[in-house]
Scaffold this motif. Structure first.
Motif, PDB file in Angstrom:
ATOM      1  N   TRP A 178       5.916 -19.253 -38.135  1.00  0.00           N
ATOM      2  CA  TRP A 178       7.028 -20.207 -38.126  1.00  0.00           C
ATOM      3  C   TRP A 178       8.290 -19.548 -37.558  1.00  0.00           C
ATOM      4  CZ3 TRP A 178       7.450 -25.383 -39.473  1.00  0.00           C
ATOM      5  CH2 TRP A 178       8.757 -25.885 -39.647  1.00  0.00           C
ATOM      6  N   ILE A 179       8.571 -18.319 -37.996  1.00  0.00           N
ATOM      7  CA  ILE A 179       9.756 -17.602 -37.504  1.00  0.00           C
ATOM      8  C   ILE A 179       9.609 -17.306 -36.010  1.00  0.00           C
ATOM      9  CG2 ILE A 179      11.098 -15.470 -37.701  1.00  0.00           C
ATOM     10  CD1 ILE A 179      10.330 -15.424 -40.685  1.00  0.00           C
ATOM     11  N   ARG A 180       8.430 -16.846 -35.610  1.00  0.00           N
ATOM     12  CA  ARG A 180       8.198 -16.560 -34.187  1.00  0.00           C
ATOM     13  C   ARG A 180       8.389 -17.824 -33.342  1.00  0.00           C
ATOM     14  NH1 ARG A 180       5.650 -11.573 -33.277  1.00  0.00           N
ATOM     15  NH2 ARG A 180       4.385 -10.752 -34.983  1.00  0.00           N
ATOM     16  N   ASP A 181       7.778 -18.910 -33.777  1.00  0.00           N
ATOM     17  CA  ASP A 181       7.862 -20.149 -33.003  1.00  0.00           C
ATOM     18  C   ASP A 181       9.295 -20.660 -32.927  1.00  0.00           C
ATOM     19  OD1 ASP A 181       5.150 -20.026 -32.648  1.00  0.00           O
ATOM     20  OD2 ASP A 181       4.666 -21.562 -34.151  1.00  0.00           O
ATOM     21  N   GLY A 182      10.067 -20.427 -33.989  1.00  0.00           N
ATOM     22  CA  GLY A 182      11.437 -20.904 -33.997  1.00  0.00           C
ATOM     23  C   GLY A 182      12.366 -20.104 -33.108  1.00  0.00           C
ATOM     24  N   LEU A 183      12.114 -18.787 -32.976  1.00  0.00           N
ATOM     25  CA  LEU A 183      13.030 -17.933 -32.218  1.00  0.00           C
ATOM     26  C   LEU A 183      12.556 -17.590 -30.815  1.00  0.00           C
ATOM     27  CD1 LEU A 183      13.837 -17.015 -35.400  1.00  0.00           C
ATOM     28  CD2 LEU A 183      15.245 -15.483 -34.057  1.00  0.00           C
ATOM     29  N   SER A 184      11.253 -17.637 -30.548  1.00  0.00           N
ATOM     30  CA  SER A 184      10.773 -17.180 -29.239  1.00  0.00           C
ATOM     31  C   SER A 184      11.272 -18.022 -28.071  1.00  0.00           C
ATOM     32  CB  SER A 184       9.245 -17.098 -29.228  1.00  0.00           C
ATOM     33  OG  SER A 184       8.658 -18.342 -29.556  1.00  0.00           O
ATOM     34  N   PRO A 185      11.578 -19.326 -28.233  1.00  0.00           N
ATOM     35  CA  PRO A 185      12.191 -20.007 -27.085  1.00  0.00           C
ATOM     36  C   PRO A 185      13.547 -19.410 -26.689  1.00  0.00           C
ATOM     37  CG  PRO A 185      11.282 -21.610 -28.611  1.00  0.00           C
ATOM     38  CD  PRO A 185      11.222 -20.280 -29.297  1.00  0.00           C
ATOM     39  N   ARG A 186      14.225 -18.778 -27.636  1.00  0.00           N
ATOM     40  CA  ARG A 186      15.514 -18.140 -27.338  1.00  0.00           C
ATOM     41  C   ARG A 186      15.326 -16.655 -27.012  1.00  0.00           C
ATOM     42  NH1 ARG A 186      18.574 -21.606 -26.082  1.00  0.00           N
ATOM     43  NH2 ARG A 186      19.080 -22.643 -28.047  1.00  0.00           N
ATOM     44  N   LEU A 187      14.428 -16.003 -27.727  1.00  0.00           N
ATOM     45  CA  LEU A 187      14.129 -14.576 -27.519  1.00  0.00           C
ATOM     46  C   LEU A 187      12.628 -14.454 -27.296  1.00  0.00           C
ATOM     47  CD1 LEU A 187      16.342 -13.141 -30.421  1.00  0.00           C
ATOM     48  CD2 LEU A 187      16.862 -13.011 -27.973  1.00  0.00           C
ATOM     49  N   PRO A 188      12.158 -14.608 -26.072  1.00  0.00           N
ATOM     50  CA  PRO A 188      10.717 -14.691 -25.803  1.00  0.00           C
ATOM     51  C   PRO A 188       9.899 -13.495 -26.282  1.00  0.00           C
ATOM     52  CG  PRO A 188      11.962 -15.434 -23.895  1.00  0.00           C
ATOM     53  CD  PRO A 188      12.962 -14.867 -24.855  1.00  0.00           C
ATOM     54  N   PHE A 189      10.470 -12.309 -26.292  1.00  0.00           N
ATOM     55  CA  PHE A 189       9.695 -11.135 -26.685  1.00  0.00           C
ATOM     56  C   PHE A 189       9.215 -11.214 -28.133  1.00  0.00           C
ATOM     57  CE2 PHE A 189      13.922  -9.913 -28.096  1.00  0.00           C
ATOM     58  CZ  PHE A 189      13.698  -9.202 -29.253  1.00  0.00           C
TER      59      PHE A 189
END
Length: 718
Positions: free
Chosen positions: A637-648
């Motif tokens: 959930w955290i990855r999916d929420g932030l990866s559009p802004r911080l792809p790595f």
């Protein structure tokens, strides 16, 4: 001596010090840090060396023989026996165990940091300079050094006199030494020269003599010297270590490291706990290097803090109740030992009031203890901005003071959607008028300055270069230290069961606790809590009652239940679980980031981590509990929420994570101010996960409101 079972999972750390010696603040600091800094990957196991070097060797033999420890945090009593302390260190070195010494000053084996030992205290030469400086500032020409007769006090007194004479520091023209019970005379050598700098006497210098008295020794020894002192209010007394003061009219100050010893101890626990949580495979020198990168206090290349890192602070006697012990009565009772509660208690006591701080102290799970600690002055809402800016100017924007509270400057980037740009520009203008540096950044500017950041849906950002983050337990230790310096009576691990009013409107608090010493300390309970010992809950509870003219309730998630129907009806509130992950940063350089479009947030963590969170679909009214690492679903959930802004972050390794509960208020505005009805009460709660940046200002406003309530009461009585 060993106070815990050894069949626990996670990296085991031996915590060695006077953790069972009543009245020894150094032991208390270790116990408090072990109870506050909690992580599933680390187990603090306490060993009581009773403050003696001989016992330190015995403990070292026990720790090494166990074979299961990863590191040691210790308070080696180097003053008593350099040889035996060195023997303890040799045992740890031979076993490959890195040792953190948050309270070692030197000279002696613990004075130098190397690949196996890390010292966090500034060298004691700076303490001498601080003492002579305060005498110069007050125009005092005579410095009398008095020790308690013990080896520690004697050695410190000799070093103080030798260095004062040998360095030619300041305008102190005479230094004399002795004890109350035993005369000491002769000369003290430094280097190749010997100068007569001490003359004998067997009692306190006359009160009418201009000058200062420096007390050297153990905390208990210095307290004993103070109790036997003649009445001489005009005589300045300088302590060389923290201790509880007997009531007197004397002016007493403490020469101490900037931020205090408790803060250094907390910083050591936070750094070691963080290093082990993120890199549990590291051992020895590699682990110690990681700890250096995690530290929330400044260190030099080999871990030595700056020579000038000492301060002289006033020390007030402990607040005493005005009534008999069966009817303890204070001016103010502060309920809640988080950031706001501790700061408010300090504010009130510094104004001369009698204050008791009552803290449930659920280890490691409070919002303050596990908070991400994001700090900035910028806010879109004017009221929130004023509060955040006030806090920034008072604390977070003052480099030395902020560093002593665990602050790290990273700069903060608040990402804006189209609807917020105009309002943000107004806020930036206001901040700059107040002396807080901030600027608007265009989308193209974001691409240029932070290439790892993706800008879809953004219309710009606010950049605040002086912002950053705070290590929660370090800031909490600093604030509790400040409160104790001001004389606040602290009752940790005391649960308030009820808050009512008597016939005269006085606040009546009933409490229960696992046990209470002079300051409410229950070391056995602390030891159990520090390593998750489930026997802690089996101890017989003690119960009691205290009274105060005004109650200040800053108890976080427990506040609405304590207040009942007095909780503000226009502030619907519920507790919520907050989780975050710490991911491998991979050498990238990023500031603290708050995404106003998605609600996500991130900040650097140590030298190689990025602490990141995204609003979870977590249940409301979540009970407080031990901190836990997010599970696989929550990490996704955290990855999916932030990866559009911080792809790595989509593929970055998860190093660790944590969780805690905070009180969220509908609409985001906290409850801050006096409440109608009785008892006379001020509330300060409901920060909705964002209270760290405003805590110093919120505490000041809550304290001001409490003082106004008390003054109103007293005016009505007259």
């Amino acid at each position: 001596m060993h106070s815990t079972r050894s069949d626990r999972q996670g990296a085991r750390v031996a915590v060695v010090g006077a953790v069972g010696v009543p009245g020894d603040p150094r032991g208390e600091w270790f116990v408090e840090a072990a109870a506050t800094v909690r992580h599933p990957a680390t187990r603090w196991e306490l060993f009581d060396d009773r403050g003696g070097a001989g016992d330190a060797v015995s403990v070292a033999e026990e720790v090494v023989a166990d074979g299961g420890f990863t590191a040691v945090v210790a308070a080696l009593p180097e003053e008593e026996s350099a040889e035996r302390s060195e023997a303890a260190l040799r045992l740890y070195r031979k076993a490959g165990l890195p040792v953190l010494l948050p309270l070692a000053t030197g000279p002696g084996p613990a004075a130098a940091s190397d690949d196996t030992v890390l010292r966090l205290y500034p060298p004691d030469g700076g303490q001498v300079a601080a003492i002579t400086r305060v005498c110069e500032e007050r125009g005092l020409r005579r410095l009398a050094v008095l020790h308690d007769g013990g080896e520690r006090g004697r050695r410190l007194a000799e070093r103080l006199i030798a260095r004062t004479a040998g360095t030619g520091a300041g305008g102190v023209t005479e230094a004399v030494a002795g004890t109350v019970s035993e005369a000491v005379t002769g000369t003290v050598s430094e280097g190749d020269s010997t100068e007569p700098v001490a003359e004998a006497y067997e009692e306190w210098p006359p009160g009418e003599s201009p000058g200062a008295v420096v007390l050297c020794g153990t905390p208990a020894g210095m307290a004993g010297l103070l109790r036997r002192a003649p009445s001489a209010p005009q005589q300045l007394v300088i302590l060389t270590d923290d201790c509880d003061l007997p009531a007197s009219g004397r002016t007493v100050v403490v020469a101490r490291p900037v931020g205090g010893g408790a803060t250094r101890v907390a910083a050591a626990f936070v750094a070691l706990g963080g290093a082990l949580a993120k890199h549990p495979e590291r051992r020895g020198a590699a682990l110690l290097d990681t700890v250096r990168g995690e530290l929330a206090v400044p260190t030099g290349p080999r871990g030595d803090t700056p020579r000038h890192g000492w301060q002289v602070r006033p020390r007030r006697p402990l607040s005493r109740p005005s009534g008999p012990a069966t009817a303890e009565h204070h001016d103010f009772a502060v309920l809640g030992g988080g950031m706001v509660g501790r700061a408010a208690a300090a504010e009130l006591a510094e104004a001369g009031a009698s204050v008791v701080l009552v803290d449930d102290g659920t280890p490691g799970s409070s919002a303050s203890a596990v908070s991400g600690g994001l700090v900035r002055a910028f806010e879109l809402d004017e009221g929130e901005r004023n509060l955040a800016c006030e806090a920034f100017l008072a604390l977070w924007g003052r480099p030395e003071l902020a560093t002593a509270h665990g602050f790290r400057r990273t700069g903060a980037l608040v990402l804006l959607g189209p609807a917020d740009v105009e309002k943000a520009a107004v806020s930036v203008t206001e901040l700059n008028k107040l002396g807080v540096s901030a600027e608007m950044v265009s989308v193209s500017g974001l691409h240029t300055r932070w290439p790892d950041l993706r800008t879809a849906g953004l219309a710009g950002a606010v950049w605040e270069p002086g912002a950053g983050y705070v290590r929660g337990p370090v800031a909490m230790a600093a604030l509790l230290d400040r409160a104790r310096l001001a004389g606040v009576r602290v009752l940790p691990r005391h649960r308030v069961d009820s808050l009512t009013a008597d016939a005269g409107g006085t606040a009546v608090l009933t409490w229960s606790a696992a046990g209470e010493g002079d300051r409410g300390d229950d070391r056995e309970s602390d030891r159990a809590a520090a390593h998750g010992d489930d026997r802690a809950g089996d101890r017989s509870a003690a119960h009691g009652e205290l009274r105060a003219d005004v109650a200040l309730v800053a108890a976080g998630c427990a506040t609405p239940s304590l207040l009942g129907d007095r909780w503000p009806a226009d502030r619907p509130a519920a507790s919520k679980l907050i989780r975050y992950g710490i991911f491998e940063l991979g050498g990238r350089r990023l500031p603290t980031i708050v995404d106003g479009v998605t609600g996500s947030w991130a900040r650097p963590d140590g030298v190689d981590g990025l602490l990141a969170g995204f609003p979870l679909a977590a249940p409301w009214n979540a009970p407080a509990g031990p901190a836990t690492i997010p599970d696989d679903q929550q990490v996704r959930w955290i990855r999916d929420g932030l990866s559009p802004r911080l792809p790595f972050l989509a593929e970055a390794s998860l190093l660790t994570g944590s969780s805690g509960t905070d009180l969220f208020v509908d609409g985001g505005l906290p409850a801050l101010g006096p409440l109608p009805g009785l008892p006379h009460t001020v509330v300060a709660a409901g920060w909705s996960g964002a209270g760290f940046k405003t805590a110093p200002a919120a505490a000041r406003r809550a304290a001001t409101a409490a003082v106004q309530l008390l003054e109103g009461q007293r005016n009505r009585r007259t």
